[in-house]
Every structure is written in C-alpha cells, then in structure tokens.
Design a protein around this motif. Sequence first.
Motif, mmCIF file in Angstrom:
data_model
loop_
_atom_site.group_PDB
_atom_site.id
_atom_site.type_symbol
_atom_site.label_atom_id
_atom_site.label_comp_id
_atom_site.label_asym_id
_atom_site.label_seq_id
_atom_site.Cartn_x
_atom_site.Cartn_y
_atom_site.Cartn_z
ATOM 1 N N TRP A 244 31.054 47.356 45.572
ATOM 2 C CA TRP A 244 31.514 45.926 45.668
ATOM 3 C C TRP A 244 30.455 45.022 46.212
ATOM 4 N N ASP A 245 30.346 43.760 45.478
ATOM 5 C CA ASP A 245 29.243 42.730 46.021
ATOM 6 C C ASP A 245 29.754 41.753 47.182
ATOM 7 N N GLY A 246 30.873 42.320 47.839
ATOM 8 C CA GLY A 246 31.120 41.476 49.292
ATOM 9 C C GLY A 246 31.570 40.126 49.214
ATOM 10 N N VAL A 247 31.879 39.517 47.984
ATOM 11 C CA VAL A 247 32.287 38.076 47.672
ATOM 12 C C VAL A 247 33.755 37.988 47.425
ATOM 13 N N ASP A 248 34.363 37.355 48.693
ATOM 14 C CA ASP A 248 35.862 37.059 48.644
ATOM 15 C C ASP A 248 36.136 36.112 47.557
ATOM 16 N N ARG A 249 36.876 36.380 46.432
ATOM 17 C CA ARG A 249 37.170 35.699 45.477
ATOM 18 C C ARG A 249 38.337 34.778 45.406
ATOM 19 N N GLY A 250 39.041 34.933 46.674
ATOM 20 C CA GLY A 250 40.427 34.488 46.951
ATOM 21 C C GLY A 250 41.530 35.210 46.729
ATOM 22 N N PRO A 251 42.926 34.749 47.223
ATOM 23 C CA PRO A 251 43.985 35.570 47.202
ATOM 24 C C PRO A 251 44.802 35.721 45.970
ATOM 25 N N ILE A 252 45.687 36.646 45.957
ATOM 26 C CA ILE A 252 46.618 36.566 44.703
ATOM 27 C C ILE A 252 47.477 35.478 44.802
ATOM 28 N N ALA A 253 47.840 34.954 43.624
ATOM 29 C CA ALA A 253 48.560 33.548 43.669
ATOM 30 C C ALA A 253 50.075 33.659 43.911
ATOM 31 N N GLU A 254 50.808 32.805 44.253
ATOM 32 C CA GLU A 254 52.127 33.076 44.479
ATOM 33 C C GLU A 254 52.834 32.809 43.321
ATOM 34 N N GLY A 255 54.262 33.219 43.436
ATOM 35 C CA GLY A 255 54.932 32.903 42.126
ATOM 36 C C GLY A 255 55.626 34.190 41.425
ATOM 37 N N ALA A 256 55.889 34.131 40.202
ATOM 38 C CA ALA A 256 56.631 35.198 39.697
ATOM 39 C C ALA A 256 55.496 36.588 39.555
ATOM 40 N N THR A 257 56.019 37.672 39.517
ATOM 41 C CA THR A 257 54.998 38.920 39.614
ATOM 42 C C THR A 257 54.066 39.070 38.358
ATOM 43 N N LEU A 258 54.582 38.820 37.217
ATOM 44 C CA LEU A 258 53.761 38.982 35.907
ATOM 45 C C LEU A 258 52.908 37.717 35.819
ATOM 46 N N ALA A 259 53.214 36.664 36.335
ATOM 47 C CA ALA A 259 52.266 35.229 36.346
ATOM 48 C C ALA A 259 51.212 35.495 37.258
ATOM 49 N N ARG A 260 51.608 36.178 38.505
ATOM 50 C CA ARG A 260 50.540 36.437 39.515
ATOM 51 C C ARG A 260 49.420 37.228 39.075
ATOM 52 N N ALA A 261 50.241 38.692 38.300
ATOM 53 C CA ALA A 261 49.179 39.301 37.617
ATOM 54 C C ALA A 261 48.266 38.912 36.715
ATOM 55 N N LEU A 262 48.559 38.089 35.758
ATOM 56 C CA LEU A 262 47.862 37.401 34.684
ATOM 57 C C LEU A 262 46.876 36.326 35.405
ATOM 58 N N ALA A 263 47.145 35.865 36.362
ATOM 59 C CA ALA A 263 46.336 34.901 37.080
ATOM 60 C C ALA A 263 45.187 35.589 37.941
ATOM 61 N N GLY A 264 45.301 37.021 38.158
ATOM 62 C CA GLY A 264 44.508 37.616 39.126
ATOM 63 C C GLY A 264 43.658 38.496 38.198
ATOM 64 N N ARG A 265 43.119 39.478 39.010
ATOM 65 C CA ARG A 265 42.010 40.387 38.444
ATOM 66 C C ARG A 265 41.861 41.643 39.289
ATOM 67 N N ASN A 266 40.793 42.352 38.882
ATOM 68 C CA ASN A 266 40.672 43.592 39.882
ATOM 69 C C ASN A 266 39.002 43.499 40.262
ATOM 70 N N ASP A 267 38.936 43.314 41.309
ATOM 71 C CA ASP A 267 37.505 43.120 41.987
ATOM 72 C C ASP A 267 36.648 44.354 41.927
ATOM 73 N N LEU A 268 37.386 45.411 41.685
ATOM 74 C CA LEU A 268 36.955 46.704 41.553
ATOM 75 C C LEU A 268 36.175 47.109 40.382
ATOM 76 N N GLU A 269 36.760 46.271 39.202
ATOM 77 C CA GLU A 269 36.208 46.624 37.915
ATOM 78 C C GLU A 269 34.658 46.523 37.716
ATOM 79 N N PRO A 270 34.172 45.308 38.258
ATOM 80 C CA PRO A 270 32.798 45.164 37.871
ATOM 81 C C PRO A 270 31.795 46.440 38.666
ATOM 82 N N PRO A 271 32.188 46.605 39.948
ATOM 83 C CA PRO A 271 31.312 47.785 40.295
ATOM 84 C C PRO A 271 31.654 49.092 39.591
ATOM 85 N N ALA A 272 32.751 49.350 39.237
ATOM 86 C CA ALA A 272 33.405 50.668 38.676
ATOM 87 C C ALA A 272 32.462 50.653 37.209
#
Length: 274
Positions: A183-211
């Motif tokens: 992992w590159d050590g960059v904090d790209r921000g928190p998970i958003a507030e709101g409904a769970t599915l909307a939070r997921a759609l707005a989110g990411r997996n920071d481990l995907e690039p290193p994987a």
Amino acid sequence: MITEPAPAKINLALHVRARRADGYHELETLFAFVADGDVLTFAPGPASFAVTGPFADSLAGEGDNLVLRAARGFADAFGVAAEGAWVLDKRLPVASGIGGGSADAAAALRALARLHGVGLDDPRLFAVADALGSDVPACLLGRAALGTGRGEQLVPLDDLPPLPALLVNPLVAVSTGPVFRAWDGVDRGPIAEGATLARALAGRNDLEPPARSIAPVIGAVVARLQATGPLIARMSGSGATCFALYEEEAARTAAVAAIRAAAPDWWCLETRLA
C-alpha cells in the motif's frame, strides 16, 4: 453433532487510512456477508480434525488450523472442555480475501457457544475472536457492519437488501501481508455517510492497486465483472476474489455464464447478500 455455516464475507468498500505503530493499519470497511461459504461440523468426544470439500487440498499439512485455535481459545476463556471431532467442508478458496479462515474460526466459536449455552453477545467470546484475527469479530457477528480500527470495531448495518451476488476468483492465492506492505501510504479519505449501498458505490478498495501489482489477473477479473453491467464490481479484502452485485438474478445468471465461457478455469460462486 452441531453444524454451523461459515459464510463468505466481502468488503463492499475498504479504505486504508494509516499505518499504525503496532504494525496494523487503521481501516474503514463495509462488511457484508453472502448466503454461502464453508460448513463446519462438531461432535464432542475424542479430538480430531478433518477437511473435506473442493479446497481441502489447499489446507493439507496445515498443523494449526484457525478452527482448532478458536476451540482452544474458547476452552481457555470459558473454562470448559472443547475437544471433539471437527469436520471442515472447505468450499471457499484459501488466501482469497473473503474471510474463509476467519469465517471458519467464527463458526467454531458459534458452535461451541451453542453447545455450552454462551450468548453470542458475550464479551469474552468477542475477545477470543479478536485475538484470532482482525476479520474474526466481523465473521462472528455475521451481518453487514461498518468496521473501524483494525476492522474489529463494529457498527451493525440494517439497510442492505439481499441483492444477487457473484464472486469470482482466478485461483491465485494472495497473501495479506505483502498486499498491505505494498500500500502506498496515501490516505484517500473516509467512507461516506448515508445508505450502505450508496456508501459502497462511492467508496473504493485501497488494497486493490497493490494486490494488482502482485497478481495482475485481478484487473482482468474486475474488468470482466464490470462488463456484465453490475451495480458494483470490486475486489474484496486483499484479494484475489472479486465480487459483483446485481439488481436481478437474471443479470447475475447471464454474468456467470459469460465469465465461465471466457475464463473456465476461474472459480465462480452464484449467491446473494445475506
């Protein structure tokens, strides 16, 4: 005999916020669980441990499975005998980012709790789970939750519908440690507030690039899932399993047919959110 399911977990989003001084990472993640996974059975009596199922060979020669460690931890915490015959039906690929070993350990704790009349909300049970690994408390809870800290601080979530889900793994084992170290050590921000599915759609997996840097085929899996028109397609955990969620079962059925035709050697699981 007690039979306890060990359903797969997926990380709808996984934000890595910081490296910690204790060697762990500060996380925010949206845990969800599907209806399928490994199955664990237990019968009190002489101690034994056997593994069956399509991925049994992956655990051959493993001297200290998490199931046995969970049983010892339960025995120590509650002062009871926890010996018996364990049979693990290993249906999930190992080292795959969907909590297989953690789910198995949690299933062992639930089975022993049922046997000895221990409530699943007993803080001693949570402490045993926490000592076994960062995902084990979430797997013990077994329902959608926001995880913070190492992932062990849990807030249950109640608004996820039972969406059709497809899990795909290219049968490449990816170890968690190297992915976190990459992992590159960059904090790209928190998970958003709101409904769970909307939070997921707005989110990411920071481990995907290193994987992906370790197992580039993960990118091909995500691309094939995205091409099937899902609500969301993403890698789970530290990989290499990826998932997609769909609005309708027919869309998931068409998706798995297309993926199996294009990549017949990949493992696929048609399921739904639990």
